[in-house]
Write an enzyme that holds these catalytic residues in place. Structure first.
Site, PDB file in Angstrom:
ATOM      1  CE  LYS A 145      56.431  45.838  32.294  1.00 47.79           C
ATOM      2  NZ  LYS A 145      57.227  45.434  31.566  1.00 47.79           N
TER       3      LYS A 145
ATOM      4  NE  ARG B 245      62.588  39.730  30.798  1.00 51.39           N
ATOM      5  CZ  ARG B 245      62.063  41.065  30.924  1.00 51.39           C
ATOM      6  NH1 ARG B 245      62.529  41.755  31.850  1.00 51.39           N
ATOM      7  NH2 ARG B 245      61.151  41.384  30.381  1.00 51.39           N
TER       8      ARG B 245
ATOM      9  CE1 TYR C 135      64.780  55.378  64.547  1.00 50.36           C
ATOM     10  CE2 TYR C 135      63.557  55.665  62.515  1.00 50.36           C
ATOM     11  CZ  TYR C 135      63.520  55.124  63.619  1.00 50.36           C
ATOM     12  OH  TYR C 135      62.532  54.402  64.332  1.00 50.36           O
TER      13      TYR C 135
HETATM   14  C1  PLP Z   1      57.218  46.055  30.209  1.00 53.03           C
HETATM   15  C2  PLP Z   1      57.162  45.568  28.661  1.00 53.03           C
HETATM   16  C3  PLP Z   1      56.751  46.499  27.500  1.00 53.03           C
HETATM   17  C4  PLP Z   1      56.442  47.859  27.903  1.00 53.03           C
HETATM   18  O1  PLP Z   1      57.734  48.689  27.911  1.00 53.03           O
HETATM   19  P1  PLP Z   1      57.650  50.308  27.962  1.00 53.03           P
HETATM   20  O2  PLP Z   1      58.911  50.678  27.872  1.00 53.03           O
HETATM   21  O3  PLP Z   1      57.106  50.672  29.493  1.00 53.03           O
HETATM   22  O4  PLP Z   1      56.676  50.751  27.065  1.00 53.03           O
HETATM   23  C5  PLP Z   1      56.714  45.850  26.361  1.00 53.03           C
HETATM   24  N1  PLP Z   1      56.865  44.506  26.240  1.00 53.03           N
HETATM   25  C6  PLP Z   1      57.380  43.831  27.109  1.00 53.03           C
HETATM   26  C7  PLP Z   1      57.786  42.377  26.917  1.00 53.03           C
HETATM   27  C8  PLP Z   1      57.481  44.130  28.743  1.00 53.03           C
HETATM   28  O5  PLP Z   1      57.976  43.402  29.537  1.00 53.03           O
END
Ligand code: PLP
Length: 398
Positions: free
Chosen positions: A38, A136, A265
């Site tokens: 992602k 969530r 700045y």
């Molecule tokens: C982002 C995510 C993961 C991966 O998490 P990491 O700690 O980066 O390995 C796994 N499951 C869900 C639902 C996520 O949103």
């Protein structure tokens, strides 16, 4: 890379492959790695990382949104593609046609998706998300009877997976995580007694994968470890992970200045001798010097934050950003600008065009920055997102 004054990110694909091998080497039973790519693979570039992992044998990927999934399919990624986040009916036709695997987290969604699939005449596999303490998305325990009933009568939807997500695994709050796991198991059992037994279960993110090998089940959902990081302090560094990420820039301007020259700045920096000031074309618009908001981890951490803020109030800036030039660490002079940053490099030590290594947080690095992919020491591809967007726009039917 030409010598244009640019900022770019080198992504070492061999490191990603090595991380994947290290992770899969410690999987328990028949578990497989569901690579979480992602947010553009945490900034590394989702398409290239997916292609690299696919070559390394990875068959399953996860992203948050349908549009992220469609981009990957567009680029020929064939494995299972799980959409982790909530999606809306407007996206589902495309998702179903692209064979994306949607997460279902409400009974209304299941009913609507079933209708859309009936219209399309296409069966779909979905994963059910159980809410166990993340607060969530997901089904609560009380909804499971109704869910099972809907699924039993569904003609097109098949629940192929069931999963949950831990809120405090990276904080090593084992009691909370165990409670979440217990709720999850109860939900799985409840569904089974109602005739719904998805073949795949998965609960582990990176932190839980490390701490609870007994919970690897059918998949582990790994993002952080793949990109070479541990999920937090206090984890045994037992996997040999490599960092695939280096952000670089080039000095684009150099100027001799006398002692006492104010820089940037608010003039928070003043040279304390005659020196040369170098400018690099990178700033907070690229994600440099930008930090996400974190809750202090313990009392000492809290004190550090308070002292830093109080000092800044009195015009004293602690903890400047640092970069590296020719192996030497150099503090940024003054405030990081929107797209330009100044360095006090000393006399006669640097030239325009010199490379500067910058600490750029992956997920905050602007996607506009060039990603340069390295394999066995060679640049194998360069990605400029502007070009990708332009090409996608030209290719689209409208
Ligand atoms: C982002 C995510 C993961 C991966 O998490 P990491 O700690 O980066 O390995 C796994 N499951 C869900 C639902 C996520 O949103």
């Amino acid at each position: 890379m030409n010598d244009l004054p640019e900022t770019w990110i080198e992504v070492d694909l061999d490191a990603v492959k090595a991380n994947y091998a290290a992770i899969t080497g410690k999987l328990q039973g028949n578990s497989r790695c569901l690579a979480v790519i992602k947010a553009d693979a945490y900034g590394l570039g989702a398409v290239e990382i997916a292609k690299t992992l696919e070559k390394a044998g990875c068959e399953a990927f996860a992203v948050t949104t349908v549009s992220e999934g469609l981009v990957l399919r567009d680029h020929g990624i064939r494995g299972m593609l799980l959409i982790l986040g909530p999606s809306v009916p407007e996206e589902w036709r495309l998702a179903v046609m692209a064979d994306l695997c949607l997460t279902m987290a409400s009974t209304e969604a299941v009913e609507k998706l079933e209708k859309i699939c009936a219209e399309l005449g296409r069966a779909v596999a979905v994963h059910l998300k159980i809410e166990t303490g993340m607060g969530r998305t997901g089904f609560s325990f009380g909804e499971l009877d109704e869910l099972a009933q809907i699924l039993r009568s569904a003609q097109y939807i098949k629940a192929e997976g069931i999963y949950t997500h831990f809120a405090r695994a990276a904080q090593k709050d084992h009691a909370y995580t165990r409670k979440q796991y217990e709720f999850f198991c109860q939900a799985v059992d409840k569904m089974a007694t109602q005739g719904i037994s998805p073949q795949w279960r998965h609960v582990c993110n990176s932190a839980a994968y490390l701490d609870y090998p007994q919970w690897h089940h059918d998949f582990v959902r790994i993002g952080t470890l793949l990109i070479g990081h541990y999920p937090g302090p206090g984890f045994q560094r037992e996997l040999c992970l490599r960092d695939p990420w280096t952000a670089k820039s080039r000095i684009s301007y150099l100027r001799k200045v006398p002692k006492g020259t104010c820089v940037g700045y608010q003039s928070i920096y003043k040279t304390n001798s005659a020196t040369e000031l170098a400018v690099i074309p990178v700033g907070y618009a690229d994600g440099f010097g930008v930090e996400p908001h974190f809750t202090p981890q313990g009392f000492i951490d809290l004190m550090k934050i308070i002292i830093k803020n109080v000092a800044a109030y009195f015009g004293v800036y602690l903890g400047r950003e640092r970069v590296r030039i020719k192996g030497k660490t150099i503090g940024v002079a003054g405030k990081v600008g929107m797209q330009l940053t100044v360095l006090d490099v000393g006399i006669g030590l640097c030239q325009v065009g010199d490379e500067v290594e910058i600490p750029l947080r992956r997920t905050l690095a602007n996607p506009r920055l060039i990603r340069q992919y390295i394999e066995t020491g060679q640049v194998v591809k360069e990605r400029r997102i502007q070009e990708e967007v332009r090409m996608a726009a030209q290719a689209s039917p409208q």
